[in-house]
Design a protein around this motif. Structure first.
Motif, PDB file in Angstrom:
ATOM      1  N   GLU A 175       6.863  16.025  -2.837  1.00  0.00           N
ATOM      2  CA  GLU A 175       7.183  16.577  -4.159  1.00  0.00           C
ATOM      3  C   GLU A 175       7.959  17.887  -4.065  1.00  0.00           C
ATOM      4  O   GLU A 175       8.459  18.374  -5.077  1.00  0.00           O
ATOM      5  N   LEU A 176       8.027  18.484  -2.860  1.00  0.00           N
ATOM      6  CA  LEU A 176       8.752  19.747  -2.725  1.00  0.00           C
ATOM      7  C   LEU A 176      10.253  19.524  -2.874  1.00  0.00           C
ATOM      8  O   LEU A 176      10.825  18.644  -2.238  1.00  0.00           O
ATOM      9  N   LYS A 177      10.878  20.353  -3.703  1.00  0.00           N
ATOM     10  CA  LYS A 177      12.323  20.222  -3.913  1.00  0.00           C
ATOM     11  C   LYS A 177      13.122  21.195  -3.051  1.00  0.00           C
ATOM     12  O   LYS A 177      14.294  20.975  -2.773  1.00  0.00           O
ATOM     13  N   ASN A 178      12.471  22.299  -2.645  1.00  0.00           N
ATOM     14  CA  ASN A 178      13.129  23.291  -1.797  1.00  0.00           C
ATOM     15  C   ASN A 178      13.091  22.802  -0.340  1.00  0.00           C
ATOM     16  O   ASN A 178      12.039  22.821   0.306  1.00  0.00           O
ATOM     17  N   ILE A 179      14.239  22.333   0.156  1.00  0.00           N
ATOM     18  CA  ILE A 179      14.291  21.709   1.473  1.00  0.00           C
ATOM     19  C   ILE A 179      13.907  22.680   2.582  1.00  0.00           C
ATOM     20  O   ILE A 179      13.183  22.323   3.528  1.00  0.00           O
ATOM     21  N   ILE A 180      14.373  23.944   2.477  1.00  0.00           N
ATOM     22  CA  ILE A 180      14.076  24.923   3.534  1.00  0.00           C
ATOM     23  C   ILE A 180      12.568  25.178   3.625  1.00  0.00           C
ATOM     24  O   ILE A 180      11.979  25.168   4.704  1.00  0.00           O
ATOM     25  N   PHE A 181      11.938  25.392   2.465  1.00  0.00           N
ATOM     26  CA  PHE A 181      10.486  25.616   2.447  1.00  0.00           C
ATOM     27  C   PHE A 181       9.736  24.390   2.977  1.00  0.00           C
ATOM     28  O   PHE A 181       8.755  24.518   3.718  1.00  0.00           O
ATOM     29  N   LYS A 182      10.238  23.196   2.618  1.00  0.00           N
ATOM     30  CA  LYS A 182       9.608  21.951   3.085  1.00  0.00           C
ATOM     31  C   LYS A 182       9.670  21.855   4.609  1.00  0.00           C
ATOM     32  O   LYS A 182       8.685  21.501   5.257  1.00  0.00           O
ATOM     33  N   ARG A 183      10.840  22.188   5.180  1.00  0.00           N
ATOM     34  CA  ARG A 183      10.993  22.133   6.642  1.00  0.00           C
ATOM     35  C   ARG A 183      10.077  23.154   7.326  1.00  0.00           C
ATOM     36  O   ARG A 183       9.500  22.877   8.393  1.00  0.00           O
TER      37      ARG A 183
END
Length: 307
Positions: free
Chosen positions: A105-113
């Protein structure tokens, strides 16, 4: 009919000969390291002496199995093994699926990584290092006791690893910390196979993110969850060895000793190879029964299965 079936099999084998050749090293590996050692099971039916040849060994029938089932220690380690496996199974599934759903559900790719990397890292730490970290954190002057004392949740520091009743919870939390990130990989891969048009249709119909997660993502993960559950049922008596061995001590041994440690102590520590082998055979047979039972139940319920 049988001839036609055999002819069809060999025809397919010739057509797929490249794949067949690629499988040969793995078949050889499985035969040498998984099936050839089964010859050692004969030790369970002998009064095995390492210095004697196979023909000189004295056969004992089921004597060592009787000794095993009359030993109260065996039932204690069996209880510990089943409880630790159950905790590991439940926490492992719930935490990995929950983290995979949240990461999806995370849209922020950097934070997800960043979250994925941080959660994967403990998996690559050896159990020796991981156990040292846990023992340091939970020591009388460790961060857990300091924090809980500062927050006035404890009057005085607690010797966490000195009370057996705490061991199962500590082990479960440690295994979740170490493997939750790694276990999400397969669920994240399965989520990518779900048709995006289902999410688009649900969004147009006004479904919230939680409703899409509940009615699309989770049902899409169901086949993977069932397959992994069946495979884990086959390992129900494989609660691990390193963590229990390294975190266990004389004060929590009644709760930390499992079947693998029991086999090590009797087989190598006390030189009773026959009794250790009998315990190993028992573990394998129970795992075999659990695996086929879980697969059979899944088949009867019309769900995904291994075979």
């Amino acid at each position: 009919m049988q001839l036609n079936r055999n002819h069809s099999f060999f025809k397919r084998l010739i057509q797929q000969r490249t794949l067949a050749f690629m499988c040969i090293p793995f078949v050889l590996w499985a035969f040498v390291f998984k099936y050839l050692p089964l010859w050692g099971w004969t030790m369970a039916f002998q009064n095995y002496k390492p210095a004697k040849s196979f023909s000189e060994q004295q056969w004992a029938g089921l004597k060592h199995f009787r000794i095993l089932f009359e030993d109260s220690t065996f039932y204690r380690v069996l209880r510990n093994t089943l409880v630790m496996s159950g905790i590991q199974l439940a926490l492992g599934f719930v935490t990995a699926i929950t983290l995979a759903l949240l990461l999806n559900e995370l849209k922020n790719i950097i934070f997800k990584r960043v979250v994925q990397t941080v959660s994967y890292l403990p998996h690559f730490i050896s159990w020796v290092v991981a156990s040292s970290i846990v023992l340091t954190v939970l020591s009388p002057d460790g961060i857990v006791n300091v924090l809980l004392t500062k927050l006035q949740l404890l009057d005085k520091p607690v010797l966490w690893m000195g009370k057996g009743s705490y061991f199962w919870g500590i082990l479960g939390a440690t295994q979740v910390w170490k493997d939750v990130g790694w276990n999400t990989i397969i669920y994240l891969a399965a989520i990518t196979s779900i048709d995006p048009s289902q999410y688009e249709a649900a969004e147009i119909d006004g479904a919230s993110r939680f409703q899409r997660m509940l009615n699309i993502t989770l049902p899409g993960l169901k086949p993977v969850i069932i397959i992994l559950l069946i495979m884990n049922m086959g390992n129900i008596l494989e609660s691990g060895f390193e963590a229990q061995y390294l975190l266990g001590n004389g004060m929590n041994i009644d709760f930390s000793e499992n079947l693998d440690i029991f086999v090590l102590k009797y087989g190598l520590g006390m030189g009773n190879f026959s009794l250790g082998t009998a315990a190993g055979i028992f573990k394998t047979l129970v795992s075999f029964i659990f695996l086929f039972s879980a697969n059979s139940i899944a088949k009867k319920m019309g769900e995904s299965r291994l075979f």
